[in-house]
Design a protein around this motif. Structure first.
Motif, PDB file in Angstrom:
ATOM      1  N   THR A 173      40.028  38.784  45.796  1.00  0.00           N
ATOM      2  CA  THR A 173      40.749  39.796  45.398  1.00  0.00           C
ATOM      3  C   THR A 173      39.804  40.927  44.821  1.00  0.00           C
ATOM      4  OG1 THR A 173      40.860  38.800  43.211  1.00  0.00           O
ATOM      5  CG2 THR A 173      42.802  38.524  44.600  1.00  0.00           C
ATOM      6  N   TRP A 174      40.250  42.093  44.706  1.00  0.00           N
ATOM      7  CA  TRP A 174      39.202  42.977  44.424  1.00  0.00           C
ATOM      8  C   TRP A 174      39.238  43.621  42.754  1.00  0.00           C
ATOM      9  CZ3 TRP A 174      36.539  41.652  48.187  1.00  0.00           C
ATOM     10  CH2 TRP A 174      37.306  41.500  49.362  1.00  0.00           C
ATOM     11  N   PRO A 225      38.568  48.371  48.130  1.00  0.00           N
ATOM     12  CA  PRO A 225      37.885  46.989  48.985  1.00  0.00           C
ATOM     13  C   PRO A 225      36.518  47.453  49.321  1.00  0.00           C
ATOM     14  CG  PRO A 225      39.647  47.934  50.371  1.00  0.00           C
ATOM     15  CD  PRO A 225      39.605  48.785  49.215  1.00  0.00           C
ATOM     16  N   PRO A 226      35.618  46.348  49.790  1.00  0.00           N
ATOM     17  CA  PRO A 226      34.398  46.588  49.980  1.00  0.00           C
ATOM     18  C   PRO A 226      34.429  47.285  51.492  1.00  0.00           C
ATOM     19  CG  PRO A 226      34.749  44.202  49.630  1.00  0.00           C
ATOM     20  CD  PRO A 226      36.028  44.899  49.321  1.00  0.00           C
ATOM     21  N   GLN A 251      34.423  33.414  44.701  1.00  0.00           N
ATOM     22  CA  GLN A 251      34.615  34.670  43.961  1.00  0.00           C
ATOM     23  C   GLN A 251      34.412  34.340  42.270  1.00  0.00           C
ATOM     24  OE1 GLN A 251      38.237  37.197  44.558  1.00  0.00           O
ATOM     25  NE2 GLN A 251      38.521  37.482  42.459  1.00  0.00           N
ATOM     26  N   TRP A 304      32.119  41.862  39.645  1.00  0.00           N
ATOM     27  CA  TRP A 304      32.600  40.698  40.066  1.00  0.00           C
ATOM     28  C   TRP A 304      31.450  40.188  41.305  1.00  0.00           C
ATOM     29  CZ3 TRP A 304      38.758  41.144  40.993  1.00  0.00           C
ATOM     30  CH2 TRP A 304      39.189  41.177  39.782  1.00  0.00           C
ATOM     31  N   TYR A 334      30.866  37.960  45.097  1.00  0.00           N
ATOM     32  CA  TYR A 334      31.576  37.010  46.111  1.00  0.00           C
ATOM     33  C   TYR A 334      30.455  36.559  46.918  1.00  0.00           C
ATOM     34  CZ  TYR A 334      35.242  40.498  44.694  1.00  0.00           C
ATOM     35  OH  TYR A 334      36.275  41.263  43.944  1.00  0.00           O
ATOM     36  N   GLY A 360      30.500  43.615  43.279  1.00  0.00           N
ATOM     37  CA  GLY A 360      31.186  44.907  43.070  1.00  0.00           C
ATOM     38  C   GLY A 360      31.141  45.090  41.277  1.00  0.00           C
ATOM     39  N   TRP A 371      38.137  47.448  55.055  1.00  0.00           N
ATOM     40  CA  TRP A 371      38.066  45.968  55.402  1.00  0.00           C
ATOM     41  C   TRP A 371      39.014  45.542  56.180  1.00  0.00           C
ATOM     42  CZ3 TRP A 371      34.682  42.800  52.954  1.00  0.00           C
ATOM     43  CH2 TRP A 371      35.016  41.439  52.807  1.00  0.00           C
ATOM     44  N   TRP A 388      30.169  48.949  45.674  1.00  0.00           N
ATOM     45  CA  TRP A 388      29.756  47.683  46.158  1.00  0.00           C
ATOM     46  C   TRP A 388      28.358  47.491  46.510  1.00  0.00           C
ATOM     47  CZ3 TRP A 388      33.165  44.030  45.929  1.00  0.00           C
ATOM     48  CH2 TRP A 388      34.763  44.327  45.601  1.00  0.00           C
TER      49      TRP A 388
END
Length: 442
Positions: free
Chosen positions: A45-46, A52-53, A72, A87, A89, A110, A238, A426
């Motif tokens: 999840t973002w 999103p990346p 994550q 965040w 990942y 992120g 993405w 990102w």
């Protein structure tokens, strides 16, 4: 070999026959934890669902196919980056044909930066907006964030200047689920295996960030961040979920500070026996596989790695921002990046952290700052993620399977990101993978 000879930091005496370190361990859990962001496996999840990346980050650099989420992590660090939401990942290619090849495991960070005006009137207004009961609660000592998120037991180290998403300390900064401290741990005299009994989280201000796995760790104050550079070029979208293989099972994360048993006399593992000259000669004559076995038996880092993990065998990750990773080997390319700082830490019982100094991780390609260790995955994560996935086809003559010893994440020490206030940026971060040694079995 003394079982306390390791690369983690901050070990100190504790009640009974156990010693606690500054390393926060993560455990896979079916039960929902206080941190709804951090998890092992599943779909990512973002931080901002609308941003999103870039799609290129989803692809394995070896086969160019979409990768699966391994981890994550809510990486908010209020004491280091009080105005940043961050965040983390880690993605991995599940195809065995990509195993041991650079680019088959990648990591993203992120980050959304918020500019804060140091205006006294604004600060007063913010204070007025906070309900009085919450203000009163904030004046009390912070409780252990390790206990509030992931059900980690309270730290015995007391107040610390180390803000970590897996451990928080008392501070005007916002709390992070992986960073907090307080009364002595009730689990200190028990083998620390995947505790799920979480204590209620302390009341937080309405505008505070959720406690994270990163907030539960004790961290040292970071240097000021340098201005970040803007990424160039429009990102590709993405890929949709239909473009990915079947994801790994989704597990919540529970957390507990690492505790080590204190044996009466340090001993080597029973499988580690001195190697004689005759054994060395016979190994050399036995061909390449015997030579690999011999060299592996002499790898003190692997012995230290396996012995340390045996204290808490169900751990799936180790977290200590600006700490030192536990090396699977110090003879491969990744191990050599840390071997200088690691060797300096092998003091008896008392272990000092390298605090990000001395490693040779490549610098951040976006801002030029140094990178520091933050988190690593352990072999038990493979067992948990691949349970029940036997026979999953990924293509002709291919199958799933991970064969690494540990995955080490190094992040920008300045948490660089986009300069726009509140805009998500990102960054691809450095991943060091120490692949599982293929030891000949008789």
């Amino acid at each position: 070999m003394d079982p306390y000879d390791s690369d983690s930091s901050g070990m100190e005496d504790d009640a009974g026959d156990y010693t606690e370190t500054n390393v926060l361990l993560g455990y896979a859990a079916d039960e929902v934890s206080d941190d709804s962001i951090s998890h092992l496996g599943g779909w990512p999840t973002w931080l901002d669902p609308a941003t999103p990346p870039p799609g290129d980050f989803a692809k394995c650099r070896v086969c160019n196919n979409p990768m699966l989420l391994l981890l994550q992590l809510n990486g908010d660090l209020p004491k280091h980056f009080p105005h940043d939401e961050r965040w983390l990942y880690i993605f991995g290619c599940p195809r065995k044909t990509c195993t041991s090849k650079p680019g088959s495991i990648r990591a993203l960070r992120g980050v959304k930066k918020h500019k804060i005006n140091n205006n006294s009137s604004k600060q007063q207004k913010q204070a007025q907006d906070v309900p009085q009961p919450i203000l009163a609660e904030q004046e009390k000592p912070k409780q252990d964030l390790g206990a509030s998120l992931f059900g980690a037991a309270p730290s015995t180290q007391g107040q610390s200047a180390n803000p970590n998403p897996f451990s928080s300390s008392s501070s005007p900064a916002q709390p992070n689920p992986f960073a907090s401290l307080s009364p002595p741990s009730t689990l200190a005299a028990k083998p620390p295996q995947n505790p799920f009994s979480a204590t209620p989280a302390a009341a937080a201000a309405a505008d505070s960030l959720p406690e994270t796995f990163a907030e539960k760790a004790r961290l040292s104050s970071p240097p000021p961040a340098k201005p970040a550079k803007q990424p160039a070029g429009p990102p590709l979208p993405w890929p949709p979920q239909s473009a990915f293989p079947k994801p790994y099972p989704h597990y919540h994360l529970d957390a507990e500070y690492e505790t080590l048993s204190r044996p009466s006399s340090p001993t080597l593992p029973s499988t580690s026996q001195p190697v004689t000259i005759e054994e060395e000669s016979s190994s050399a004559a036995g061909g390449a596989e015997s030579k690999d076995t011999f060299e592996s038996a002499l790898d003190k880092s692997f012995l230290r790695f396996s012995t340390r993990l045996a204290h808490n065998p169900e751990q799936v990750l180790r977290y200590e921002f600006r700490g030192t990773p536990l090396l699977y080997s110090n003879t491969d390319a990744v191990g050599k990046l840390f071997s200088q700082s690691s060797s300096a830490n092998n003091s008896h019982l008392k272990v000092s952290s390298a605090a990000g100094n001395g490693n040779r991780i490549p610098r951040c390609q976006y801002c030029g700052r140094e990178r520091v260790f933050e988190v690593q995955l352990t072999p038990h994560a493979i067992t948990v993620l691949e349970e029940g996935r036997e026979g999953i086809g990924l293509g002709p003559n291919d199958d799933s399977g991970m064969e690494w010893g540990t995955v080490i994440l190094g992040v920008c020490a300045g948490d660089c990101g986009l300069e726009q206030d509140g805009v998500l940026g990102w960054r691809e971060e450095w991943v060091g993978v120490q692949w599982e040694e293929r030891v000949a079995r008789k």
